[in-house]
Design a protein around this motif. Structure first.
Motif, mmCIF file in Angstrom:
data_model
loop_
_atom_site.group_PDB
_atom_site.id
_atom_site.type_symbol
_atom_site.label_atom_id
_atom_site.label_comp_id
_atom_site.label_asym_id
_atom_site.label_seq_id
_atom_site.Cartn_x
_atom_site.Cartn_y
_atom_site.Cartn_z
ATOM 1 N N LYS A 151 -49.595 31.387 136.389
ATOM 2 C CA LYS A 151 -50.569 31.882 137.181
ATOM 3 C C LYS A 151 -50.133 33.014 138.299
ATOM 4 C CE LYS A 151 -50.092 27.673 139.362
ATOM 5 N NZ LYS A 151 -48.859 27.148 138.378
ATOM 6 N N SER A 152 -49.006 32.992 138.519
ATOM 7 C CA SER A 152 -48.301 34.005 139.533
ATOM 8 C C SER A 152 -48.163 35.250 138.572
ATOM 9 C CB SER A 152 -46.836 33.727 140.163
ATOM 10 O OG SER A 152 -46.809 32.559 140.898
ATOM 11 N N THR A 153 -47.761 35.026 137.404
ATOM 12 C CA THR A 153 -47.849 36.355 136.499
ATOM 13 C C THR A 153 -49.095 36.952 136.404
ATOM 14 O OG1 THR A 153 -45.927 34.893 135.427
ATOM 15 C CG2 THR A 153 -46.918 37.003 134.422
ATOM 16 N N PHE A 201 -47.781 36.957 148.538
ATOM 17 C CA PHE A 201 -46.500 36.491 147.626
ATOM 18 C C PHE A 201 -46.286 34.856 147.598
ATOM 19 C CE2 PHE A 201 -45.988 40.857 147.594
ATOM 20 C CZ PHE A 201 -45.908 41.098 146.134
ATOM 21 N N GLN A 202 -45.682 34.327 146.710
ATOM 22 C CA GLN A 202 -45.562 33.041 146.711
ATOM 23 C C GLN A 202 -44.427 32.751 147.895
ATOM 24 O OE1 GLN A 202 -44.923 31.204 142.782
ATOM 25 N NE2 GLN A 202 -44.667 29.380 143.450
ATOM 26 N N THR A 203 -43.505 33.321 147.669
ATOM 27 C CA THR A 203 -42.521 33.234 148.853
ATOM 28 C C THR A 203 -42.837 34.371 149.812
ATOM 29 O OG1 THR A 203 -40.989 34.739 147.342
ATOM 30 C CG2 THR A 203 -40.659 32.377 147.402
ATOM 31 N N LEU A 219 -54.278 35.106 147.068
ATOM 32 C CA LEU A 219 -53.496 34.392 147.600
ATOM 33 C C LEU A 219 -52.408 33.429 146.685
ATOM 34 C CD1 LEU A 219 -56.077 33.395 150.270
ATOM 35 C CD2 LEU A 219 -54.511 35.167 150.560
ATOM 36 N N ASP A 220 -51.296 33.727 146.675
ATOM 37 C CA ASP A 220 -50.491 32.941 145.916
ATOM 38 C C ASP A 220 -49.776 31.792 146.610
ATOM 39 O OD1 ASP A 220 -48.854 31.746 143.638
ATOM 40 O OD2 ASP A 220 -47.877 33.626 143.165
ATOM 41 N N GLU A 221 -50.313 30.500 146.346
ATOM 42 C CA GLU A 221 -49.747 29.338 147.059
ATOM 43 C C GLU A 221 -49.978 29.424 148.524
ATOM 44 O OE1 GLU A 221 -47.023 26.805 145.338
ATOM 45 O OE2 GLU A 221 -47.179 27.647 143.387
ATOM 46 N N PRO A 222 -50.995 29.821 149.100
ATOM 47 C CA PRO A 222 -50.805 30.253 150.608
ATOM 48 C C PRO A 222 -50.421 28.971 151.363
ATOM 49 C CG PRO A 222 -53.042 30.017 149.842
ATOM 50 C CD PRO A 222 -52.182 29.806 148.787
#
Ligand SMILES: Nc1ncnc2c1ncn2[C@@H]1O[C@H](COP(=O)(O)OP(=O)(O)OP(=O)(O)O)[C@@H](O)[C@H]1O
Ligand SMILES: Nc1ncnc2c1ncn2[C@@H]1O[C@H](COP(=O)(O)OP(=O)(O)OP(=O)(O)O)[C@@H](O)[C@H]1O
Ligand SMILES: [Mg+2]
Ligand SMILES: [Mg+2]
Lengths: 287, 329, 235, 368, 255
Positions: free
Chosen positions: E41-43, E83-85, E174-177
């Motif tokens: 997913k992030s990729t 970003f996720q982090t 939005l990556d895992e907001p």
């Protein structure tokens, strides 16, 4: 052909020394995550201690080296305790400058204690050995053999023993290492000790073919940086291979290109490598 | 009382002090040292722009300083150009070389960048040292002219040179101040913060990093040219890594990534090392540990230390003041 | 087994947790609930020795452990599985697990046994045993972190938000694994945002707010507490 | 020039003498040796003091470290002149001397230069005195000796310093003009090379009869030793910076240096004041003096005599004008070297002598 | 259909992180991507936003192919991301963090900076206004002069939103907001996301919190081992056998 062989051997000799110094540097890089600019000063102190043990205390060369390993190892540990440990959470540039401070101090101290003059270190292994038309001195054979032995031992220690892998683990995540029960202080001390010991060995082996003087650390340290970069910072095999690559390029370069430019070779080599592979040859591209 | 000591007034007082210094000081040697300090500070500002604000530690700075110095030296001595024309060209040449090097060097990051540039600096030194037909090698360049008079103003006396340097220095500080406080400066800081984030905010990190790098070489080159015009004799050792380390030390001691840091660090160390001269060969026994101790106790240098305590003091005060009365400074 | 009394911890001048009291009995699963920044991780870090307590006592099996070095604490049998995992990114999965058994390094047989158990618990770790830990996805890394903690055969395991960023299916498995580990004899202290799932396997819980414990009680009690329900379990 | 009275003694006045040289860093050893000679002379002179125009003076040596860096020398020079009002500044390296020459005429101080670089006096600076002989005088006798004894093939391995290069540029054409052949040429960087085998292997491949080497004595000795290890059995031409006696400390015996030709070591020199100087130096510093100490010792006495003759202790120009008088009036027992005169460009005229190693012994040879 | 990918593939060495994914993002809607850990997913986000170049396949934005564009160019076109982090500048204030978000819409250069031109002053003003606007929108006005280091995790997530919004995007990724945020606050963030969609923004998000996804998303894509295994409305996804097996599971833990 004979010339080439002789130069290959010369490259091997000098590469062995480079590798030893670079190994210590790369190990400490793993813990500190900075190139330790003071490493060259340890090398210099290593040369002096061995010399002093031989001339003042009358010890045999080999025994003197043992004393030097211990003293420089401890000095290196002291450096970790007094300077780098308190600085472990600050940004890397700070460590670099702190290391420069130590370097200045140690060089001045060496000059105060032992004077600024060049000293000659005698060796019991002075004989010249001729084989297959090659001129080797016993001392040089010992340099190569000892360096290789030390490297094999170190590799075995790091890869095959639990204590050794704690060094690698801590290099990758200090807190993680603490959480599996590793005493990170002890590991840092151990690493610095090994790095100091390697510097002492390198200096003690080389000094008989050169001289002992306060600035002797500069001879090798800049090149050691080049080596650990080429080898990928923190990589053990990279440092060893990098050392030999540099040793050979220098001797071959001096023979077939120009001896006046052989110093540039190392640096240009690095620039080319990094331009093509910005992370060094051996680095694993982490995310 | 506190009101009188605000930032602006302190700056004005300092400038005033610098202007009247030649009249209150009888020892011309101090003039010499201060002039040198201004010159070094300019180089440190260049380094700080890149390392402090953009997050890329360049260790080639001594090299660029030398390019500026040799630029001026060669253009005047061998090129036969006038002083001022050469003085303009030297930093530009440095920038052009910086541009080419930056294009490659900036492909690397962090320690790789640091060591890459260390090697670049070393190569610059070797080139200057070995290319004798151009640079005269270790013999050094002799006979660099002093600044030519501009109209009725001449620059032959130490006092005139002092004022000339001071003017350029103040200009540089102003320019740096403006850059740092502009959108360009914010962009640099964003890159230092996180390149990935900056990139996804639409900032061309490549372009901005290069800009910062080239700018920093410009200031190094400018300082180098000023140095050559002041000392009027240069040798390859000004390209050596010790110069880079000196600049780095000035920056760190003063406070990396701060505006006042380069001034504080450079002046402090230059004056300190003058006063430690009586210890001669052993002054490093004192200076080395001092440097290390300072870094342990205040990693962000002297200015960082003051800022920290100042902001602590301010927040304490703020708590006692109703919130809506506090304005952003 | 573990009793914490009046524990206070600071980051510099900032007091992060204040006079916290927690009691864990052997064999229990105890959950710490609380919003972000409430102080759960800080409590864990203090227990595992990464942070020195500013005041208070931490007694583990009749021994005062507050302020001891992390490695001593691991040797005593408390292992933390941290929020940000703290893996060794360039070491392989298997090497990471082996390092987990560092305190038992002299007992090769036991290490082999533990390795087998962990691989059974998380088969994916076995499939990826040669891969560098850093190349795993977030969820896989979390499993590896738990696996590594298990390798130390802890008496008390501290799990800091093990479900963070995990897929629901995995979260479900994770909680099952935690119950399983607990049944095998490991006492568990768990910090969670996912209060629903956590309380359903826990014996009792503590609720943090701004560095202090505001409510505590058995799982059932907390489940039925209106405010807790509203704040941490969702509608 | 400063003539404050020192301390309480009220009677004597003090003349400050400046020195800027390498006291730390790679060349510190060399700097210390030069300073030793100076200090020794100053201490001796101060025992009695000296009289100029009826006033009694003592010397005060102000020494500053420049790490061998010309820019530091320039700063030090400014400082010495401004703060200490020194009419005279000693500097033992050509870069620093050049940096001082930028402003010494304007600031009115005399540079006492210790460097055999001919350039220093050729620039036409009116306030510079060069103490040691220019190396130009050694080229011919050294070459002739080596060529006669060993043969016509030379490999030139000078150090990378300016000095080394200049020497090479002087000797190589001379060697070739006189029927010799230069079979290999490379320079050695003592600050960067850890091992000389690589360079020597390449040089010896060409079968030279003579090696031209030089630099600081000890590493030069190492080069000679390693050349022998690699089977070289010809002779050495040794640049004047290296001294045979110091080289012997490294090689243990003169055997390794068989066939070497170089400048005469001070301890083998026999001018009127040499023996006494050597004894005193050994007693003070516990080692043999080199020529840099000897020349500085002698130069200090010459300057004092010049001040006396000039009747002035502060005007550099006057002192410079009376250097010849200083040389003339130098007491016999201070003549560590015999220096009959100073040339118009400021160079001391030295008698050239050379030393060779024959059958493991130093043999002194007169030149012309 | 504002953005489309066509047979997008990304390999890291031998590891295929994203495989042949063709997906369309619908304008003005909330598009969700779910899938097990390591599904890619992030990729996938990284490919679209230009952080990594795809190994194969193409990406189209409003009909224009953007496959090979660098990240900053893509951002200029109106694609923003988090970003996720979360990575923010901890030592600066919230306001200072956000101001730079609008930089890409400004033209001031070094010349403007040195001479403090009118343009610079004007643009600085717009950047500040924009920052205030997005801080207001994300509900951060009251903490705008606090150091980022001192605000809560949830507020940090909002700052990341604000930064993305300051670029004046048309799509936000939005990556895992809401990772690491408690249920209460998750709900508030969900409201904020809804508000963004209502304002006409196209939203594309990755999440593991099913409850939230199901109520928020208009369209969901499910990735598994880099491959798209399902696509559809929340209802369809909830009942998709394959998805249940690979991801959702049967239990009640999916709170
Ligand atoms: N390294 C640190 N330095 C300074 N303050 C910190 C540090 N780590 C945490 N804090 C602060 O301590 C407080 C408690 O944080 P802690 O991490 O214990 O919370 P938590 O309950 O674990 O939250 P989360 O759910 O986000 O993990 C917070 O206000 C946080 O900002
Ligand atoms: N930079 C990279 N280099 C090598 N492999 C990578 C890189 N980034 C991701 N991967 C690999 O690609 C795969 C997909 O990772 P990705 O981060 O996209 O997963 P994800 O779906 O976001 O998972 P999660 O929900 O855990 O965050 C994983 O196997 C991961 O190890
Ligand atoms: Mg936490
Ligand atoms: Mg992800």
């Amino acid at each position: 052909m004979e010339l080439l062989l002789q130069q290959l051997f010369n490259g091997l000799t000098i590469g062995s020394v480079y590798s030893l110094v670079a190994l210590g540097l790369t190990l400490v890089y793993g813990i500190l995550h900075i190139p330790n600019f003071a490493h060259g000063a340890l090398y210099m102190v290593g040369g002096y201690i061995t010399l002093m043990m031989m001339t003042n205390a009358g010890l045999h060369y080999v025994l003197a080296i043992v004393v030097s390993i211990i003293v420089v190892g401890l000095l290196s540990v002291l450096m970790e305790r007094l300077v780098f440990h308190p600085l472990r959470d600050s940004p890397p540039i700070q460590d670099k400058v702190a290391a420069i401070g130590i370097l200045l101090f140690l060089e001045a101290l060496a000059q105060l204690l032992w004077g600024a003059d060049y000293r000659q270190m005698p060796t019991p292994f002075g004989e010249v050995v001729n084989v297959f038309g090659l001129t080797l001195t016993l001392q040089r054979i010992i340099i190569v053999a000892a360096a290789i032995a030390v490297m094999i031992f170190l590799y075995w220690f790091l890869k095959k023993t639990f204590i050794g892998s704690t060094i690698i683990a801590m290099a990758q995540n200090r807190e993680g290492a603490a959480l599996v029960g590793i005493n990170t202080n002890k590991v840092a001390i151990l690493t610095f000790f090994i790095a100091g010991a390697l510097a002492a060995i390198g200096a003690s082996l080389t000094s008989p073919i050169n001289l002992v003087f306060p600035g002797m650390g500069h001879l090798v340290i800049l090149k050691a940086f080049v080596i650990i970069i080429i080898g990928g910072m923190g990589s053990i095999p990279g440092a060893i291979l990098g050392g030999y690559i540099l040793g050979f390029t220098e001797s071959i370069g001096a023979t077939y290109i120009s001896s006046d430019y052989k110093d540039i070779i190392a640096f240009v080599l690095l620039i080319i490598i990094l331009s093509a592979k910005p992370q060094g040859i051996f680095s694993k591209g982490g995310a | 009382m506190m009101k009188l000591l605000n930032k602006r007034n302190i700056i004005l007082i300092l400038i005033l002090l610098a202007v009247v210094f030649p009249f209150i000081n009888q020892n011309q040697y101090y003039l010499h040292i201060l002039t040198l300090a201004f010159i070094w500070t300019i180089a440190v500002y260049g380094l700080n722009l890149l390392a402090g604000f953009t997050g890329y530690l360049s260790l080639a700075h001594g090299g660029f300083f030398a390019i500026g110095a040799y630029g001026l030296g060669l253009l005047t001595v061998k090129g036969g150009l006038g002083f001022w024309l050469s003085f303009l060209l030297a930093p530009l040449i440095t920038m052009a070389i910086g541009l080419v090097i930056g294009l490659f060097a900036l492909r690397t990051k962090e320690h790789f960048f640091a060591i890459y540039t260390l090697c670049v600096g070393y190569i610059i030194y070797l080139v200057i040292d070995k290319w004798e037909s151009l640079t005269e090698g270790v013999r050094g360049l002799i006979g660099i002219p002093a600044p030519e008079p501009i109209g009725p103003i001449t620059f032959t006396t130490p006092i005139a040179q002092y004022y000339l340097t001071l003017v350029i220095f103040l200009l540089v500080v102003l320019i740096i101040y403006r850059i740092v406080h502009s959108l360009t400066g914010r962009t640099f800081i964003a890159i230092r913060n996180s390149e990935e984030l900056a990139l996804s905010l639409g900032i061309s990190t490549k372009k901005n990093k290069l800009l910062s790098f080239v700018l920093s070489t410009f200031f190094a080159g400018l300082a180098g040219a000023m140095y050559a015009g002041f000392i009027r004799f240069i040798g390859p050792e000004i390209a050596y890594t010790t110069i880079t380390f000196d600049l780095l030390t000035y920056m760190i001691v003063g406070g990396i990534g701060t505006l006042a840091g380069p001034i504080v660090g450079t002046f402090l160390i230059l004056i300190l090392s003058q006063n430690l001269q009586f210890l001669q060969d052993y002054r490093m026994l004192i200076f080395g540990p001092l440097l290390t101790l300072l870094i342990i106790f205040s990693p962000r240098g002297i200015v960082g230390f003051i800022l920290l305590h100042y902001s602590n003091w301010k927040t304490k005060k703020r708590m006692t003041i109703p919130k809506d009365q506090v304005k952003e400074g | 087994m573990l009793s914490i009394m009046g524990l206070t911890a600071k980051y510099g001048k900032y007091t992060s947790i204040k006079e916290v009291n927690i009691e864990v009995i052997k064999g229990e699963i105890v959950v710490l609930l609380g919003a972000n920044g409430a102080g759960k991780s800080t409590t864990f870090k203090t227990i595992s020795g990464l942070l020195k307590p500013a005041a208070g006592e931490i007694i583990f099996n009749d021994e005062q452990i507050g302020g001891k070095q992390p490695d001593k604490i691991v040797e005593l049998g408390i292992v933390q599985c941290a929020e940000d995992r703290k893996l060794f990114p360039q070491m392989s999965v298997q090497q990471n697990l082996m390092m987990g058994a560092y305190v038992h390094r002299r007992n090769k047989g036991q290490i082999k046994q533990s390795l087998k158990e962990v691989n059974e618990l998380f088969p994916i770790l076995y499939d990826k045993r040669e891969d560098a830990a850093g190349s795993l996805s977030g969820g896989q890394q979390q499993m590896l972190a738990i696996g590594r903690a298990l390798m130390a055969k802890p008496k008390l395991m501290l799990l800091d938000e093990p479900s963070i960023g995990l897929a629901p299916l995995i979260v479900e498995q994770m909680f099952k694994s935690i119950e399983h580990i607990n049944r095998e004899g490991t006492t568990i202290l768990l910090a969670e945002q996912n209060a629903n799932a956590a309380l359903s396997i826990a014996d009792k819980g503590y609720v943090y707010e701004n560095g202090k414990i505001v409510v505590h009680g058995s799982s059932a009690e907390l489940f039925s507490n209106e405010e807790v329900r509203k704040a941490y379990i969702g509608a | 020039a400063c003539s404050q009275s020192s301390g309480g003694s009220g009677e004597e006045k003090v003349v400050n003498i400046g020195y800027s040289g390498p006291l730390s860093g790679a060349a510190a050893f060399y700097g210390e040796n030069t300073l030793n000679g100076l200090k020794m002379a100053v201490d001796e002179i101060n025992k009695e003091g000296f009289e100029v125009e009826g006033e009694k003076y003592k010397l005060n040596l102000v020494s500053l470290d420049d790490k061998y860096m010309p820019n530091e020398t320039a700063s030090n020079g400014k400082r010495l002149v401004q703060e200490n009002k020194t009419p005279i500044i000693f500097s033992p390296h050509s870069g620093g001397i050049a940096a001082l020459q930028v402003f010494n005429e304007m600031d009115n101080f005399l540079i006492v230069a210790y460097s055999s670089e001919p350039d220093i006096t050729e620039r036409g600076n009116k306030l510079t005195v060069r103490i040691p002989p220019s190396y130009a005088g050694y080229i011919e006798p050294f070459s002739t000796y080596a060529m006669d004894r060993f043969g016509k093939k030379m490999a030139a391995l000078p150090p990378v310093t300016q000095y080394g290069k200049d020497w090479a540029e002087a000797i190589i054409p001379y060697w070739e003009e006189n029927g010799g052949e230069v079979v290999h040429q490379a320079s050695i960087d003592f600050s960067k090379d850890t091992d000389f085998f690589t360079i020597l292997t390449n040089a010896l491949k060409q079968d030279p009869d003579v090696l031209f080497i030089g630099g600081a004595s000890e590493p030069t000795a190492k080069v000679a030793m390693q050349a022998r290890e690699l089977g070289f059995d010809g002779g050495f031409i040794i640049m004047d910076q290296a001294k045979l006696d110091e080289m012997k400390n490294v090689t243990q015996s003169y055997d390794v240096l068989e066939g070497a030709v170089g400048v005469t070591p001070l301890i083998h020199t026999e001018y009127p004041g040499t023996a006494e100087f050597i004894d005193k130096y050994r007693e003070l510093y516990n080692k043999d003096p080199g020529s840099e100490a000897g020349y500085h010792y002698l130069a200090t006495y010459v300057l004092v005599e010049a001040m006396k003759a000039a009747g002035n202790v502060e005007d550099a120009k006057l002192i410079r004008e009376h250097i010849q008088a200083g040389l003339d009036q130098l007491p016999e027992d201070k003549k560590v070297y015999e220096i009959p005169s100073v040339e118009d460009d400021g160079g001391f005229v030295n008698l050239i002598r050379m030393a060779t190693v024959e059958d493991g012994e130093i043999v002194l040879k007169e030149v012309d | 259909m504002i953005l489309q990918t066509s047979q997008l593939t990304k390999k890291f060495g031998g590891n295929v992180a994203v495989k042949d994914v063709s997906f369309s993002i619908q304008q003005g809607k909330v598009n969700a991507i779910i899938g097990p850990n390591g599904a890619g997913k992030s990729t996938f986000f990284n490919l679209i936003t230009g952080i990594h170049p795809p190994t194969e396949g193409q990406i189209f934005y409003k009909g224009e192919e953007i496959t090979k564009y660098p990240a900053n160019k893509i951002a200029e076109l109106g694609l923003a991301r988090t970003f996720q982090t979360t990575n923010l500048f901890e030592r600066a204030t919230v306001f200072d963090n956000v101001v730079v978000g609008h930089r890409l819409r400004t033209k001031s250069n070094l010349f403007d900076a040195i001479f403090r031109t009118k343009r610079l002053k004007r643009e600085e003003e717009t950047c500040k206004e924009k920052a205030l606007e997005v801080l207001d929108f994300t509900g951060l006005s009251n903490v705008s002069d606090q150091l980022v280091a001192n605000i809560s995790q949830e507020e940090k997530k909002r700052v990341a939103f604000a930064l993305a919004l300051a670029t004046e995007p048309e799509i936000v990724f939005l990556d895992e907001p809401t990772a690491g945020v408690n249920p209460d606050e998750t709900e508030e963030l969900a409201l904020l996301i809804k508000k963004m969609a209502e304002k006409g923004l196209t939203v594309c998000l990755i999440e593991h919190k099913m409850q939230m996804i199901m109520s928020l998303a208009d369209q969901i894509m499910v990735l598994n081992y880099g491959e798209k295994i399902a696509e559809g409305t929340p209802e369809e996804i909830k009942n998709n056998e394959e998805v249940i097996k690979a991801y959702l599971g049967g239990g009640s833990a999916s709170a």
